[in-house]
Structures are given as structure tokens and as C-alpha cells.
Enzyme design. Sequence first.
Site, PDB file in Angstrom:
ATOM      1  N   CYS A 156       0.818  -1.223   0.000  1.00 35.13           N
ATOM      2  CA  CYS A 156       0.000   0.000   0.000  1.00 35.13           C
ATOM      3  C   CYS A 156       0.850   1.271   0.000  1.00 35.13           C
ATOM      4  O   CYS A 156       0.349   2.358  -0.284  1.00 35.13           O
ATOM      5  CB  CYS A 156      -0.953  -0.005   1.181  1.00 35.13           C
ATOM      6  SG  CYS A 156      -2.138  -1.361   1.081  1.00 35.13           S
ATOM      7  N   HIS A 186      -3.447   7.089   2.508  1.00 39.15           N
ATOM      8  CA  HIS A 186      -3.803   5.803   1.906  1.00 39.15           C
ATOM      9  C   HIS A 186      -5.205   5.421   2.392  1.00 39.15           C
ATOM     10  O   HIS A 186      -5.514   5.539   3.571  1.00 39.15           O
ATOM     11  CB  HIS A 186      -2.777   4.749   2.337  1.00 39.15           C
ATOM     12  CG  HIS A 186      -3.195   3.363   2.008  1.00 39.15           C
ATOM     13  ND1 HIS A 186      -3.606   3.001   0.743  1.00 39.15           N
ATOM     14  CD2 HIS A 186      -3.298   2.240   2.780  1.00 39.15           C
ATOM     15  CE1 HIS A 186      -3.927   1.720   0.744  1.00 39.15           C
ATOM     16  NE2 HIS A 186      -3.752   1.243   1.961  1.00 39.15           N
ATOM     17  N   ASN A 242     -10.106  -0.256  -0.683  1.00 43.44           N
ATOM     18  CA  ASN A 242      -8.648  -0.141  -0.643  1.00 43.44           C
ATOM     19  C   ASN A 242      -8.085  -0.748  -1.936  1.00 43.44           C
ATOM     20  O   ASN A 242      -8.127  -1.966  -2.110  1.00 43.44           O
ATOM     21  CB  ASN A 242      -8.134  -0.886   0.599  1.00 43.44           C
ATOM     22  CG  ASN A 242      -6.626  -0.815   0.743  1.00 43.44           C
ATOM     23  OD1 ASN A 242      -5.919  -0.434  -0.194  1.00 43.44           O
ATOM     24  ND2 ASN A 242      -6.127  -1.189   1.906  1.00 43.44           N
TER      25      ASN A 242
HETATM   26  N1  COA Z   1     -18.549  -8.818   8.582  1.00 42.11           N
HETATM   27  C1  COA Z   1     -18.982  -9.141   9.807  1.00 42.11           C
HETATM   28  N2  COA Z   1     -18.175  -9.481  10.812  1.00 42.11           N
HETATM   29  C2  COA Z   1     -16.850  -9.498  10.551  1.00 42.11           C
HETATM   30  C3  COA Z   1     -16.329  -9.187   9.307  1.00 42.11           C
HETATM   31  C4  COA Z   1     -17.236  -8.837   8.298  1.00 42.11           C
HETATM   32  N3  COA Z   1     -16.842  -8.529   7.058  1.00 42.11           N
HETATM   33  N4  COA Z   1     -14.992  -9.290   9.348  1.00 42.11           N
HETATM   34  C5  COA Z   1     -14.677  -9.647  10.588  1.00 42.11           C
HETATM   35  N5  COA Z   1     -15.813  -9.790  11.319  1.00 42.11           N
HETATM   36  C6  COA Z   1     -15.948 -10.196  12.702  1.00 42.11           C
HETATM   37  C7  COA Z   1     -14.731 -10.889  13.220  1.00 42.11           C
HETATM   38  O1  COA Z   1     -14.744 -12.249  12.855  1.00 42.11           O
HETATM   39  C8  COA Z   1     -14.884 -10.700  14.708  1.00 42.11           C
HETATM   40  O2  COA Z   1     -15.787 -11.650  15.184  1.00 42.11           O
HETATM   41  P1  COA Z   1     -15.500 -12.434  16.529  1.00 42.11           P
HETATM   42  O3  COA Z   1     -15.423 -11.362  17.584  1.00 42.11           O
HETATM   43  O4  COA Z   1     -16.678 -13.330  16.648  1.00 42.11           O
HETATM   44  O5  COA Z   1     -14.207 -13.126  16.305  1.00 42.11           O
HETATM   45  C9  COA Z   1     -15.550  -9.334  14.816  1.00 42.11           C
HETATM   46  O6  COA Z   1     -16.093  -9.047  13.518  1.00 42.11           O
HETATM   47  C10 COA Z   1     -14.608  -8.215  15.194  1.00 42.11           C
HETATM   48  O7  COA Z   1     -13.465  -8.353  14.388  1.00 42.11           O
HETATM   49  P2  COA Z   1     -12.278  -7.384  14.551  1.00 42.11           P
HETATM   50  O8  COA Z   1     -11.137  -7.920  13.754  1.00 42.11           O
HETATM   51  O9  COA Z   1     -12.087  -7.060  15.978  1.00 42.11           O
HETATM   52  O10 COA Z   1     -12.871  -6.094  13.835  1.00 42.11           O
HETATM   53  P3  COA Z   1     -12.154  -4.736  13.624  1.00 42.11           P
HETATM   54  O11 COA Z   1     -12.960  -3.676  14.253  1.00 42.11           O
HETATM   55  O12 COA Z   1     -10.698  -4.788  13.935  1.00 42.11           O
HETATM   56  O13 COA Z   1     -12.308  -4.549  12.054  1.00 42.11           O
HETATM   57  C11 COA Z   1     -11.002  -4.711  10.067  1.00 42.11           C
HETATM   58  C12 COA Z   1     -11.713  -5.469  11.188  1.00 42.11           C
HETATM   59  C13 COA Z   1     -10.332  -5.725   9.163  1.00 42.11           C
HETATM   60  C14 COA Z   1     -12.039  -3.926   9.305  1.00 42.11           C
HETATM   61  C15 COA Z   1      -9.982  -3.748  10.695  1.00 42.11           C
HETATM   62  O14 COA Z   1      -9.191  -4.415  11.632  1.00 42.11           O
HETATM   63  C16 COA Z   1      -9.106  -3.102   9.680  1.00 42.11           C
HETATM   64  O15 COA Z   1      -9.567  -2.392   8.812  1.00 42.11           O
HETATM   65  N6  COA Z   1      -7.788  -3.271   9.787  1.00 42.11           N
HETATM   66  C17 COA Z   1      -6.859  -2.704   8.857  1.00 42.11           C
HETATM   67  C18 COA Z   1      -6.879  -3.469   7.615  1.00 42.11           C
HETATM   68  C19 COA Z   1      -6.231  -2.759   6.478  1.00 42.11           C
HETATM   69  O16 COA Z   1      -6.338  -1.587   6.350  1.00 42.11           O
HETATM   70  N7  COA Z   1      -5.554  -3.498   5.652  1.00 42.11           N
HETATM   71  C20 COA Z   1      -4.943  -2.958   4.501  1.00 42.11           C
HETATM   72  C21 COA Z   1      -3.509  -2.765   4.636  1.00 42.11           C
HETATM   73  S1  COA Z   1      -3.022  -1.111   4.666  1.00 42.11           S
END
Ligand code: COA
Length: 329
Positions: free
Chosen positions: A116, A256, A286
Site C-alpha cells: 500500500c 492511503h 482499498n
Molecule cells: N462482517 C462481519 N463481521 C466481521 C467481518 C465482516 N466482514 N470481518 C470480521 N468480522 C468479525 C470478526 O470475525 C470478529 O468476530 P469475533 O469477535 O466473533 O471473532 C468481529 O467481527 C470483530 O473483528 P475485529 O477484527 O475485531 O474487527 P475490527 O474492528 O478490527 O475490524 C477490520 C476489522 C479488518 C475492518 C480492521 O481491523 C481493519 O480495517 N484493519 C486494517 C486493515 C487494512 O487496512 N488493511 C490494509 C492494509 S493497509
Amino acid sequence: MGKTRAAITGVQGWVPEDRLTNFDLEKMVDTNDEWITSRTGIKERRILRTPGWATSDMCAEAVKGLLEKTGTKPGEIDLIIVATVTADMIFPDTANTVCDKVGAKNAFGFDVNAACSGFLFALTTGAQFIQNETYKKVIVVGADMMSSIIDYTDRNTCVIFGDGAGAVLLEARKDGTGIQDFVLRGDGTGRHVLHMKAGGSLHPATAETVANREHYAYQDGKRVFMHAVRGMVSTVEEVIRRNKMTAEDVDWLVPHQANMRIITSVAEHLHFPLEKVMLNIEKYGNTTAGTLPLCLWEYENKLKKGDNVVLTAFGGGFTWGSLYLKWAY
Ligand code: COA
């Protein structure tokens, strides 16, 4: 005459027509529009479905548009750099294919893989050739066809990524505009947190790696989130401080587009009102190396000559950094 600086003198984006909405994803994995919108800020992403097309085709569309818009002939281009993690093939590089597809017969090309942060790393690389007056016209493209490495049964990743490409033309300016400064960083210990496990020399493709779904992007979302906020905030602060500015002096922050919550958190830490932050994550998700040039393309009409613009990115590797430029037109 002032110092020679590399300036962006044109920008063009290209995204596929096909949209993948949150409602489409609801039918594919256990998720819903409310969860995706509140956790990521994304409503839809574009997906490249044209048969036979790949990342180089998205790049070529953006570059052709850029050449037309800037009145540049393909033969005038000296170098094309493509930032991507979704090269058409492991080798040869995508940039050479793009040179061929746009008719840039006098150019050479190479790819930069910094996930990224790829566009930022490629932009600073291309800028060196302009700044030291080796070349006159360099094109830098950020492009990813993330749909080619996303597991559409994995709700942790499939809601986030999309496809798209953006290209900029770099030329010399001596009027004080152009790239002023940058800070680039890396930390290889982060390589396990955001990666595609198989398909490289460490784990070449086998029937087993395919069966284990190891040819898809994997991320530990929470850890990426935390490092992304820290990395972007610290490098923006560094670049602002050492250019004797405050957030108030910056006209535009171009982050980003990883996740709206990451962007909001970065803006809050830096005291940037969201009106000064370029955003398009809602409609494209993204697009990895594509996000920064796609933002510049969409906000081009709002930019004025002399505007102070700070780009910042964080990605797999880990890689991150920030770049300060004065808009040239
Ligand atoms: N829909 C519904 N539930 C989802 C889900 C989706 N698409 N994706 C994950 N969940 C669930 C998880 O399984 C978890 O369930 P559990 O508690 O039963 O295990 C719950 O939601 C919470 O997950 P968590 O990982 O704590 O959520 P979060 O608030 O951290 O959000 C992301 C997840 C991936 C959106 C977030 O961590 C994120 O954006 N991270 C950065 C990723 C990124 O930018 N990557 C690119 C590289 S620069």
C-alpha cells in the site's frame, strides 16, 4: 532560477465499471452493509472482470488518459514505474508491458513492490531521475487488481479491497513547486501480519498451497490497524516539523485509503479537519497502490498551484512514509 524539483504535472485514474457493493457481499459471506460501513467506511469497490485484462491494462488505460490530457506523445516518455503487488506475472515486470501497451518505445520500466506504500516509494524513486535532470518525463503508476488475490470466502479481507489504477506525470519545475521532502520507512518484522503466503520462492505454488488457500492476501486486521495509524501519524509529523510547518499550513492531506476509521484516527491525531483530507474509500475501497493517485485524480479540480499537499501511506512489509509537495498547476 530556483532548484530543480520533480513536480506532478498531470494525473489520471482508471477504475473498472463493475461494482461490488456491500449488498453483493452479504450474499457471498456472513457480513452486512451496516458492519462493513461502520467498521471500514466502504460501500462498494470496483472489480476488473474484462476477460484477458490484468493490472497492466488498468495501468495502460490510466497512462493513455494521462498522455492525452497532458499533450504528451508516448515516444517522449523516458521511464514508467509501476507500483503494484498484483503484477500480471511474477516476471517480467508489469511496467515493461505497460510501456508496450501505450507505445512508449523510448522508455524503460520497472515495478516497485511496497504494497500500500508502493505509490509513495515509486514516486520518490521516479522523482530522483527528474531532480538530477537525468530524464525529462517519468510516469509513475499505482495500480492493483486486488480481486486477483482476494479470497471471496474470507470476510476479514474481501470487504476491504478493490481494483483500480492512477498515474502521474513527473517533470522538472524550477518555480518552487514540486516534491519538497519525504520520509520513507520499513520494518520487515511486520511481514507475517500482512502478506500473501505462497507463490513466491519461499512457498512455490503446489497443489497443497492451492488447497490451503495460501495464494490469497492474509492480514491480521487489528495489528495492521494499530501500526498503520502510528506509522502515518509519525511520518506526517516528521515531514511537517522539519519543513517548519504546522497542520494549518497543509492544504490537503492525502492518506492511503485503508479504512475510514484509520483515516479518521490519523486526521484526529494530526488535528486535520476532514474537509482537508482527500477521501474516496467509500466507492473504491482499498485499491492498495492505487489509492493515492486515485485521490489526486478525483480532487485535481480542487487543487491550486502552490497548495501544500502531504501524502501518507502504510502497507505490507511493513512499509510506510509521508511526502510533502507543492502542487504545480
Ligand atoms: N462482517 C462481519 N463481521 C466481521 C467481518 C465482516 N466482514 N470481518 C470480521 N468480522 C468479525 C470478526 O470475525 C470478529 O468476530 P469475533 O469477535 O466473533 O471473532 C468481529 O467481527 C470483530 O473483528 P475485529 O477484527 O475485531 O474487527 P475490527 O474492528 O478490527 O475490524 C477490520 C476489522 C479488518 C475492518 C480492521 O481491523 C481493519 O480495517 N484493519 C486494517 C486493515 C487494512 O487496512 N488493511 C490494509 C492494509 S493497509
